[in-house]
Design a protein around this motif. Structure first.
Motif, PDB file in Angstrom:
ATOM      1  N   TYR A 145     -28.020  12.112  33.351  1.00 29.66           N
ATOM      2  CA  TYR A 145     -27.993  10.712  33.838  1.00 29.66           C
ATOM      3  C   TYR A 145     -28.166  10.964  35.597  1.00 29.66           C
ATOM      4  O   TYR A 145     -28.691  10.011  36.020  1.00 29.66           O
ATOM      5  N   PHE A 146     -27.413  12.061  36.103  1.00 30.68           N
ATOM      6  CA  PHE A 146     -27.337  12.092  37.432  1.00 30.68           C
ATOM      7  C   PHE A 146     -29.023  12.453  37.884  1.00 30.68           C
ATOM      8  O   PHE A 146     -29.340  11.920  38.960  1.00 30.68           O
ATOM      9  N   THR A 147     -29.614  13.250  37.127  1.00 26.74           N
ATOM     10  CA  THR A 147     -30.917  13.608  37.659  1.00 26.74           C
ATOM     11  C   THR A 147     -32.025  12.474  37.413  1.00 26.74           C
ATOM     12  O   THR A 147     -33.111  12.495  38.217  1.00 26.74           O
ATOM     13  N   SER A 148     -31.713  11.449  36.615  1.00 25.49           N
ATOM     14  CA  SER A 148     -32.356  10.330  36.501  1.00 25.49           C
ATOM     15  C   SER A 148     -32.083   9.511  37.926  1.00 25.49           C
ATOM     16  O   SER A 148     -33.033   8.647  38.115  1.00 25.49           O
ATOM     17  N   ILE A 149     -31.132   9.542  38.601  1.00 24.29           N
ATOM     18  CA  ILE A 149     -30.807   8.643  39.936  1.00 24.29           C
ATOM     19  C   ILE A 149     -31.255   9.487  40.913  1.00 24.29           C
ATOM     20  O   ILE A 149     -31.954   8.726  41.718  1.00 24.29           O
ATOM     21  N   PHE A 150     -31.096  10.620  41.169  1.00 25.37           N
ATOM     22  CA  PHE A 150     -31.258  11.337  42.197  1.00 25.37           C
ATOM     23  C   PHE A 150     -32.330  12.447  42.099  1.00 25.37           C
ATOM     24  O   PHE A 150     -32.287  13.160  41.246  1.00 25.37           O
ATOM     25  N   GLY A 151     -33.435  12.522  42.714  1.00 20.65           N
ATOM     26  CA  GLY A 151     -34.347  13.592  42.807  1.00 20.65           C
ATOM     27  C   GLY A 151     -34.885  14.139  43.965  1.00 20.65           C
ATOM     28  O   GLY A 151     -34.160  13.909  45.102  1.00 20.65           O
ATOM     29  N   GLY A 152     -35.474  15.306  43.839  1.00 24.26           N
ATOM     30  CA  GLY A 152     -35.701  16.096  45.031  1.00 24.26           C
ATOM     31  C   GLY A 152     -36.671  15.578  45.850  1.00 24.26           C
ATOM     32  O   GLY A 152     -36.839  16.341  47.080  1.00 24.26           O
ATOM     33  N   GLY A 153     -37.526  14.701  45.442  1.00 19.62           N
ATOM     34  CA  GLY A 153     -38.505  14.108  46.343  1.00 19.62           C
ATOM     35  C   GLY A 153     -40.031  14.480  45.748  1.00 19.62           C
ATOM     36  O   GLY A 153     -40.074  15.515  45.171  1.00 19.62           O
TER      37      GLY A 153
END
Length: 304
Positions: free
Chosen positions: A124-132
């Motif tokens: 869930y966290f990686t679906s909200i915040f990405g590296g760009g």
């Protein structure tokens, strides 16, 4: 017996009848509004180039013409190749994506997996915040070597966290007694997943499978990022369509290769004809999955 059933049936109230009539009218108007853009595209694809340039797009063609489709299928090489690439990518990506997503959903829904909540939070966290975009592109091209490779059209969108959570909610609703009885009979986790979890989640699998297939069928962004112009043999259908829509020289080059005079290329109707050709298979596929699609969306929303 039938008469008794009819006599005991509750009459429908007048308010309910009025509500149903209003609901059907509103839904009918909304359906027509959703259908009008596609009808405009379909009408424009059968219109004459001159009438479109003179009078614009109309729901009923002012001058009926098949020039766009005739020209389009006079240059079938690139179109058929793009179709083949898209079909291969859609079929392979949907199968692998559904398989991996359902397996991950089964593991995360299993109460015997101690760290299921922590792993779910990681997804869930990686679906909200990405590296760009830039680090993601460098990682895929430099370390995974996706550049000018058909894998670049499959792996970057293979697993979607939203679909994973939908399937997880489905599998969490399966009674634990079924799993426990299967384990008592000697079944391992993969057997339980294959013969119990998947058959009980057909509606969810059909819904998620349709979503994944639509993502692959409509994807052109990855092709733009990872494929060079010299690798047109790997272009999917939507990226080929995007080139037609955004670059007039694509039509000019196709016409030159086929020996057609430039004045005979109906560029405006041809754009719309390409849209009809690209969306046709998905429209034909949807009615077969509609009952699973509606059921999957409603159940997933309630359990969400």
């Amino acid at each position: 017996m039938k008469k008794d059933r009819i006599s005991h049936a509750k009459p429908i109230s007048q308010d309910r009848v009025v509500f149903n009539i209003i609901a059907y009218i509103v839904l009918g108007i909304l359906s027509v509004c959703c259908l009008l853009p596609f009808l405009l595209v379909l009408s424009g694809s059968f219109s004459d180039q001159t009438s479109i340039l003179t009078h614009g797009y109309q729901l009923i063609p002012e001058t009926f013409s098949l020039d766009a489709y005739t020209t389009l299928f006079k240059i079938p090489g690139e179109l058929l190749r793009a179709y083949a690439v898209t079909i291969f990518v859609t079929f392979t990506g949907t199968f692998l994506g559904l398989f991996l997503t359902s397996m991950a959903a089964y593991v995360l829904s299993s109460k015997s997996f101690r760290y299921r909540n922590q792993v779910s939070f990681f997804f869930y966290f990686t679906s909200i915040f990405g590296g760009g975009l830039v680090p993601w592109y460098i990682f895929n091209t430099k370390y995974l070597h996706f550049h000018n490779n058909i894998i670049s059209l499959i792996l970057p969108i293979l697993v979607n966290v939203t679909y994973l959570l939908i399937l997880k909610s489905y599998m969490s609703s399966i009674p634990d007694a079924l799993y426990e009885s299967a384990k008592l009979d000697g079944a391992n986790d993969f057997t339980i997943y294959l013969h119990i979890a998947l058959p009980l989640c057909k509606a969810g699998l059909a819904t998620v499978g349709l979503f994944i297939a639509l993502n692959y069928w409509n994807d052109w962004y990855n092709a733009m990022l990872f494929l060079d112009e010299g690798r047109s043999n790997l272009y999917p259908l939507q990226y080929f369509l995007n080139n037609i829509l955004t670059k007039a020289q694509a039509i000019s080059a196709a016409a030159a290769r086929s020996g057609l005079p430039m004045s005979e290329v109906p560029s405006e109707p041809m754009k719309l004809a390409m849209t009809v050709v690209a969306t046709g298979p998905i429209i034909l596929l949807y009615p077969f999955l509609q009952k699973y699609f509606v059921k999957g969306v409603t159940i997933g929303a309630v359990k969400g």
